[in-house]
Design an enzyme around this catalytic site. Structure first.
Site, PDB file in Angstrom:
ATOM      1  N   GLY A   1       0.834  -1.220   0.000  1.00  0.00           N
ATOM      2  CA  GLY A   1       0.000   0.000   0.000  1.00  0.00           C
ATOM      3  C   GLY A   1       0.849   1.243   0.000  1.00  0.00           C
TER       4      GLY A   1
ATOM      5  CG  PHE B   1      -1.434   9.895   5.704  1.00  0.00           C
ATOM      6  CD1 PHE B   1      -0.734  11.039   5.370  1.00  0.00           C
ATOM      7  CD2 PHE B   1      -1.809   9.721   7.037  1.00  0.00           C
ATOM      8  CE1 PHE B   1      -0.400  11.993   6.321  1.00  0.00           C
ATOM      9  CE2 PHE B   1      -1.487  10.663   8.000  1.00  0.00           C
ATOM     10  CZ  PHE B   1      -0.775  11.789   7.648  1.00  0.00           C
TER      11      PHE B   1
ATOM     12  CE  LYS C   1      -4.763   5.578  -5.286  1.00  0.00           C
ATOM     13  NZ  LYS C   1      -5.832   4.609  -5.278  1.00  0.00           N
TER      14      LYS C   1
ATOM     15  CB  ALA D   1      -1.837  -2.421   1.902  1.00  0.00           C
ATOM     16  CB  SER D   2      -5.411  -1.783   6.033  1.00  0.00           C
ATOM     17  OG  SER D   2      -6.690  -2.022   6.602  1.00  0.00           O
TER      18      SER D   2
ATOM     19  CE  LYS E   1      -5.248  -1.835  11.148  1.00  0.00           C
ATOM     20  NZ  LYS E   1      -4.405  -1.893   9.912  1.00  0.00           N
TER      21      LYS E   1
END
Ligand code: NAP
Length: 347
Positions: free
Chosen positions: A28, A32, A60, A101-102, A178
């Site tokens: 990922g 951010f 992107k 990544a998630s 999570k």
């Protein structure tokens, strides 16, 4: 369940496997937190393989490709968390894997499977390819504090787990997913004899590298752009993106288990008052939703494990200031005319 596995022998070589000449993979990579991690790893001299879902999306991925050292040291590869083969291909030849990544959402349809099955796939793929010395998983404080079993004001540390029934009953699918993902990660890492270290950040703020607003930055943006008129009676811990120590726990041979990276706990009202003081030109809410006032008191998050290793966290005011400043610079929040005050220091 047992909260962490003991380091394997292989992890003792980790410090020797840092920087120049070593290849690591970040899942990922365009997100951010991961974008900052990729930037730091490149600065440290690593060869970085970043997984993205679409390497052909120039808009992107431009912020990654323009990082210092990216032309020589960064490769973007296509991988999806639900496609183990794509992960294994990305991890082959890497000494380290950073799993960042998630999805970040409360929609159970979008959240649970990629978080849980995706994390299983990451652990299996890292074990299958061989040669991976350590996996660093960016989890969340949502895996330790959620539930009614912690009294307001109680200290929460790495020995705690969130209550899965409570998460289900309150439809907090992000924390649910999570927590299950992290529990699964620990079980599988032990079975597969993989050295796993977990970082559990609170809500992460700070400057954005990526072109669009992620969920945690949106949490602040909504108080400035007029889209909410009140703030919730709720509390939250905030941490600066530069204080999420994934790279550090990768390199530190003695690092093991979990590291809460929680920063300071503020009521939403306090967040709004700091924002209004620093950025008086925006329509920051002044009233608490529901009319009962600011009643909620959160847990206190222990930063003892990080602190023992000499790692501190920035004040919440700086987290807020840097987020807003970045949203303005990127044109994601229109600038207004009044001058911006210096950030007040909140200890
Ligand atoms: N930001 C916070 O406040 C915070 C706090 C605690 C923990 N965390 C954790 O830190 C990690 C990163 O969060 P973030 O805020 O940086 O999130 P983000 O900016 O939304 O980035 C998430 C990344 O995950 C990727 N992703 C989502 N689903 C995927 C899938 N099925 N296959 C492959 N990649 C997928 C996204 O790729 P696309 O660009 O292709 O969508 C994106 O690059 C997450 O694990 C999150 O739970 C975040």
């Amino acid at each position: 369940m047992q909260k962490w596995v003991l380091r394997t022998q292989a992890s003792n070589n980790c410090a020797a496997a840092c920087g120049h000449g070593h290849t690591v993979c970040v899942t990922g990579a365009g997100g951010f937190i991961a974008s900052w991690l990729v930037k730091l790893l490149l600065e440290k001299g690593y060869t970085v393989r970043g997984t993205v879902r679409n390497p052909d999306d120039d808009e992107k991925n431009a912020h990654l490709r323009s990082l210092d050292g990216a032309a020589e040291q960064l490769t973007l590869v296509r991988a999806d968390l639900l496609d183990m083969e794509s992960l294994a291909a990305a991890f082959r030849g890497c000494q380290g894997v950073f799993h960042a990544a998630s999805p970040v959402t409360d929609d159970p349809e979008k959240m649970i499977e990629p978080a849980v099955e995706g994390t299983k796939n990451v652990i299996h793929a890292a074990a299958d390819v061989g040669g991976v010395r350590r996996v660093v998983f960016t989890s969340s404080i949502g895996t330790v504090y959620m539930g009614s079993h912690h009294a307001p004001g109680a200290e929460v540390d790495e020995t705690c787990w969130s209550d899965l029934d409570y998460c289900r009953n309150t439809k907090n699918w992000y924390c649910y997913a999570k927590t299950v993902a992290e529990q699964v990660a620990w079980e599988l890492a032990e079975q597969r004899q993989l050295d796993l270290v977990v970082v559990n950040p609170s809500l992460v703020l700070g400057p954005l590298l990526q072109p669009s607003v992620n969920a945690s930055s949106c949490h602040i943006l909504k108080y400035l752009d007029g889209s909410v008129k009140t703030y919730a009676d709720a509390v939250q811990a905030y941490v600066h993106v530069r204080d999420v120590r994934d790279a550090w726990v990768y390199e530190e041979p003695s690092a093991c288990g979990q590291y809460l990276c929680a920063g300071h706990v503020l009521h939403r009202g306090e967040v709004c008052r700091i924002l209004a003081k620093m950025f008086p030109e925006y329509p920051v809410p002044t009233e608490c939703k529901g009319g009962a006032g600011e009643t909620k008191k959160g847990c206190r998050f222990s930063s003892r494990r990080l602190a023992e290793l000499g790692v501190g966290v920035a004040p919440a005011s700086l987290c807020l200031h840097d987020t807003v400043n970045s949203l303005q610079v990127k044109g994601l929040l229109p600038r207004r005319t009044t001058a911006v005050a210096d950030p007040p220091v909140i200890s």
